[in-house]
Design a protein around this motif. Structure first.
Motif, PDB file in Angstrom:
ATOM      1  N   PHE A 225       0.867  -1.172  -0.119  1.00  0.00           N
ATOM      2  CA  PHE A 225       0.194  -0.083  -0.022  1.00  0.00           C
ATOM      3  C   PHE A 225       0.729   1.243  -0.065  1.00  0.00           C
ATOM      4  CE2 PHE A 225      -2.782  -3.249   1.565  1.00  0.00           C
ATOM      5  CZ  PHE A 225      -3.805  -3.147   1.153  1.00  0.00           C
ATOM      6  N   TYR A 226       2.216   1.217  -0.641  1.00  0.00           N
ATOM      7  CA  TYR A 226       2.996   2.301  -0.714  1.00  0.00           C
ATOM      8  C   TYR A 226       2.718   3.052  -2.041  1.00  0.00           C
ATOM      9  CZ  TYR A 226       6.949   5.316   0.406  1.00  0.00           C
ATOM     10  OH  TYR A 226       7.643   6.356   0.662  1.00  0.00           O
ATOM     11  N   ASP A 227       1.953   3.646  -2.431  1.00  0.00           N
ATOM     12  CA  ASP A 227       1.593   4.176  -3.988  1.00  0.00           C
ATOM     13  C   ASP A 227       2.247   5.402  -4.086  1.00  0.00           C
ATOM     14  OD1 ASP A 227       0.087   1.862  -3.619  1.00  0.00           O
ATOM     15  OD2 ASP A 227      -1.864   2.937  -3.547  1.00  0.00           O
ATOM     16  N   ASP A 228       2.852   6.221  -3.170  1.00  0.00           N
ATOM     17  CA  ASP A 228       3.367   7.304  -3.556  1.00  0.00           C
ATOM     18  C   ASP A 228       4.403   7.637  -4.716  1.00  0.00           C
ATOM     19  OD1 ASP A 228       2.066   8.102  -1.344  1.00  0.00           O
ATOM     20  OD2 ASP A 228       3.592   8.582   0.064  1.00  0.00           O
ATOM     21  N   ASN A 229       5.233   6.506  -4.965  1.00  0.00           N
ATOM     22  CA  ASN A 229       6.027   6.719  -5.972  1.00  0.00           C
ATOM     23  C   ASN A 229       6.047   5.789  -6.975  1.00  0.00           C
ATOM     24  OD1 ASN A 229       6.671   4.377  -4.394  1.00  0.00           O
ATOM     25  ND2 ASN A 229       8.932   4.839  -4.274  1.00  0.00           N
ATOM     26  N   LEU A 230       4.724   5.096  -7.214  1.00  0.00           N
ATOM     27  CA  LEU A 230       4.307   4.223  -8.244  1.00  0.00           C
ATOM     28  C   LEU A 230       4.047   4.938  -9.709  1.00  0.00           C
ATOM     29  CD1 LEU A 230       2.473   1.494  -6.395  1.00  0.00           C
ATOM     30  CD2 LEU A 230       4.963   1.709  -7.047  1.00  0.00           C
ATOM     31  N   ASP A 231       4.669   4.291 -10.431  1.00  0.00           N
ATOM     32  CA  ASP A 231       4.459   4.860 -12.214  1.00  0.00           C
ATOM     33  C   ASP A 231       3.072   4.265 -12.388  1.00  0.00           C
ATOM     34  OD1 ASP A 231       4.064   5.431 -14.645  1.00  0.00           O
ATOM     35  OD2 ASP A 231       5.740   4.152 -15.360  1.00  0.00           O
ATOM     36  N   GLY A 232       2.041   5.019 -12.751  1.00  0.00           N
ATOM     37  CA  GLY A 232       0.626   4.509 -12.725  1.00  0.00           C
ATOM     38  C   GLY A 232       0.294   4.510 -14.300  1.00  0.00           C
ATOM     39  N   GLU A 233       1.109   4.640 -15.187  1.00  0.00           N
ATOM     40  CA  GLU A 233       1.096   4.614 -16.648  1.00  0.00           C
ATOM     41  C   GLU A 233       0.750   3.047 -17.085  1.00  0.00           C
ATOM     42  OE1 GLU A 233       3.307   5.603 -20.909  1.00  0.00           O
ATOM     43  OE2 GLU A 233       4.122   5.879 -19.153  1.00  0.00           O
ATOM     44  N   LEU A 234      -0.501   2.995 -17.805  1.00  0.00           N
ATOM     45  CA  LEU A 234      -0.613   1.658 -18.305  1.00  0.00           C
ATOM     46  C   LEU A 234      -0.040   1.097 -19.527  1.00  0.00           C
ATOM     47  CD1 LEU A 234      -4.588   1.858 -17.642  1.00  0.00           C
ATOM     48  CD2 LEU A 234      -2.732   0.932 -16.026  1.00  0.00           C
ATOM     49  N   MET A 235       0.077   0.086 -19.636  1.00  0.00           N
ATOM     50  CA  MET A 235       0.706  -0.351 -21.137  1.00  0.00           C
ATOM     51  C   MET A 235      -0.068   0.005 -22.243  1.00  0.00           C
ATOM     52  SD  MET A 235      -0.123  -4.605 -21.240  1.00  0.00           S
ATOM     53  CE  MET A 235       0.994  -4.691 -22.759  1.00  0.00           C
ATOM     54  N   PRO A 236       0.736   0.407 -23.544  1.00  0.00           N
ATOM     55  CA  PRO A 236      -0.142   0.993 -24.689  1.00  0.00           C
ATOM     56  C   PRO A 236      -0.979   0.105 -25.377  1.00  0.00           C
ATOM     57  CG  PRO A 236       2.231   0.759 -25.111  1.00  0.00           C
ATOM     58  CD  PRO A 236       1.954   0.385 -23.569  1.00  0.00           C
ATOM     59  N   GLU A 237      -2.114   0.581 -25.953  1.00  0.00           N
ATOM     60  CA  GLU A 237      -2.920  -0.525 -26.689  1.00  0.00           C
ATOM     61  C   GLU A 237      -2.229  -1.179 -27.937  1.00  0.00           C
ATOM     62  OE1 GLU A 237      -5.539  -2.042 -25.922  1.00  0.00           O
ATOM     63  OE2 GLU A 237      -6.184  -0.838 -24.093  1.00  0.00           O
ATOM     64  N   ASP A 238      -2.031  -2.088 -28.111  1.00  0.00           N
ATOM     65  CA  ASP A 238      -1.273  -2.689 -29.438  1.00  0.00           C
ATOM     66  C   ASP A 238      -2.206  -2.322 -30.568  1.00  0.00           C
ATOM     67  OD1 ASP A 238      -0.096  -5.600 -27.850  1.00  0.00           O
ATOM     68  OD2 ASP A 238       0.804  -3.772 -28.027  1.00  0.00           O
ATOM     69  N   GLU A 239      -1.607  -1.983 -31.517  1.00  0.00           N
ATOM     70  CA  GLU A 239      -2.377  -1.687 -32.959  1.00  0.00           C
ATOM     71  C   GLU A 239      -3.011  -3.153 -33.348  1.00  0.00           C
ATOM     72  OE1 GLU A 239      -1.674   0.215 -37.400  1.00  0.00           O
ATOM     73  OE2 GLU A 239      -0.065   0.303 -35.823  1.00  0.00           O
ATOM     74  N   PHE A 240      -2.223  -4.139 -33.308  1.00  0.00           N
ATOM     75  CA  PHE A 240      -2.547  -5.228 -33.598  1.00  0.00           C
ATOM     76  C   PHE A 240      -2.760  -6.351 -32.493  1.00  0.00           C
ATOM     77  CE2 PHE A 240      -0.341  -3.620 -37.175  1.00  0.00           C
ATOM     78  CZ  PHE A 240      -1.361  -3.636 -38.387  1.00  0.00           C
ATOM     79  N   THR A 241      -3.662  -6.957 -32.173  1.00  0.00           N
ATOM     80  CA  THR A 241      -3.821  -7.935 -30.994  1.00  0.00           C
ATOM     81  C   THR A 241      -4.132  -9.309 -31.692  1.00  0.00           C
ATOM     82  OG1 THR A 241      -6.034  -7.343 -30.880  1.00  0.00           O
ATOM     83  CG2 THR A 241      -4.559  -6.074 -29.494  1.00  0.00           C
ATOM     84  N   TRP A 242      -3.735 -10.298 -30.702  1.00  0.00           N
ATOM     85  CA  TRP A 242      -4.035 -11.652 -31.249  1.00  0.00           C
ATOM     86  C   TRP A 242      -5.420 -11.985 -30.922  1.00  0.00           C
ATOM     87  CZ3 TRP A 242      -1.094 -14.323 -34.200  1.00  0.00           C
ATOM     88  CH2 TRP A 242      -0.997 -15.483 -34.488  1.00  0.00           C
ATOM     89  N   PRO A 243      -5.831 -12.935 -31.840  1.00  0.00           N
ATOM     90  CA  PRO A 243      -7.322 -13.186 -31.631  1.00  0.00           C
ATOM     91  C   PRO A 243      -7.808 -13.797 -30.357  1.00  0.00           C
ATOM     92  CG  PRO A 243      -6.650 -14.292 -33.176  1.00  0.00           C
ATOM     93  CD  PRO A 243      -5.661 -13.390 -33.165  1.00  0.00           C
ATOM     94  N   ILE A 244      -6.825 -14.650 -29.687  1.00  0.00           N
ATOM     95  CA  ILE A 244      -7.059 -15.396 -28.662  1.00  0.00           C
ATOM     96  C   ILE A 244      -6.553 -14.601 -27.453  1.00  0.00           C
ATOM     97  CG2 ILE A 244      -6.514 -17.396 -27.254  1.00  0.00           C
ATOM     98  CD1 ILE A 244      -5.461 -18.828 -30.005  1.00  0.00           C
ATOM     99  N   LYS A 245      -7.854 -14.119 -26.462  1.00  0.00           N
ATOM    100  CA  LYS A 245      -7.831 -13.308 -25.629  1.00  0.00           C
ATOM    101  C   LYS A 245      -7.705 -13.843 -24.215  1.00  0.00           C
ATOM    102  CE  LYS A 245      -8.939 -10.001 -28.411  1.00  0.00           C
ATOM    103  NZ  LYS A 245      -7.706  -9.091 -28.916  1.00  0.00           N
TER     104      LYS A 245
END
Length: 267
Positions: A225-245
């Motif tokens: 629960f030590y969130d002060d210095n956490l990078d909250g950036e989410l991974m980028p959405e891929d332009e192409f994704t694999w059909p098996i989710k």
């Protein structure tokens, strides 16, 4: 000095500390964070290059390799070696080698084809539980590669662990180059120990490729629960994704999102 967590993971080089990492800079998640809220977070464990384009290119290359080996066996060798006895002495061992390589290549082809787009790890800090969405593609190249059936390519393994029983280890492998020198690859393995011991009963891959352990530090701080210095950036959405989710089992999905142990126990 060996790892204190035994049996030791393959290619071990150091044990990682499990504590809150305090720093004035944000702890990077290396753009592996899929989702995070106050209850749980989810990290990607997908290997670099296993996106849609990377997989398709690899699968095409595997097909071409199979064709080339087949062409050499049936066209080149018989044409070069005219003596029938010598031909057989070369041809039969070559066929055995071909079958061996074909088995490995076919196995990799099927695993690339049927593996999901990602193999995430989900961590719930309210319940102290960790959930692994595993596929063998993450461990391709291990000893199990030579005994595992290619027809298990669709198999997904979901595991649940207690965060308190998990420790981190850095592993490293060096590969010599023909031009001299070596290339070193790194991975972070999480070992699961019996409660209150250092006896390893399971392990799983957290991340591979980078010599840093940013993800491990990020997860440690998040679970504390030590969130002060956490990078909250989410991974980028891929332009192409694999059909098996990624498709978590319904019960596991609910448990992994529980807001308390009481809610978890009711599921």
């Amino acid at each position: 000095m060996p790892s204190k967590y035994q049996p030791q993971v393959s290619a071990w080089c150091q044990d990682l500390y499990k504590w809150v990492y305090t720093t004035n800079l944000h702890l990077s998640n290396n753009k592996k964070l899929r989702y995070a809220n106050d209850d749980f977070c989810e990290f990607s464990r997908r290997t670099t290059g296993w996106g849609k384009i990377g997989r398709l290119i690899t699968m095409i290359c595997l097909g071409l390799m199979m064709f080339m080996i087949l062409f050499i066996l049936y066209m080149v060798i018989p044409g070069i070696v005219e003596d029938e006895i010598i031909n057989k002495l070369i041809y039969i061992p070559s066929c055995i080698v071909f079958i061996y390589f074909a088995y490995i290549l076919i196995q990799l082809f099927f695993y690339l084809l049927y593996a999901p787009e990602d193999f995430p790890i989900r961590l719930n800090r309210k319940t102290g539980k960790v959930y692994i969405y595993d596929h063998f593609l993450l461990y391709f190249g291990s000893l199990a590669t030579f005994t595992r059936s290619p027809f298990r390519a669709k198999e997904i393994t979901v595991k649940e662990f207690n965060w308190a029983d998990i420790q981190g280890c850095m592993a490293s492998v060096s590969v010599p180059l023909a031009s001299g020198g070596t290339v070193r690859s790194y991975r972070i393995e999480c070992v699961v120990c019996e409660p209150n011991t250092t006896k390893v009963i399971d392990h799983f891959l957290l991340t591979a490729g980078s010599p840093s352990y940013n993800e491990w530090m990020w997860i440690n701080n998040y679970m504390a629960f030590y969130d002060d210095n956490l990078d909250g950036e989410l991974m980028p959405e891929d332009e192409f994704t694999w059909p098996i989710k990624v498709n978590w089992p319904e019960e596991i999905d609910k448990k992994s999102k529980a807001s308390s142990l009481e809610e978890y126990q009711k599921i």
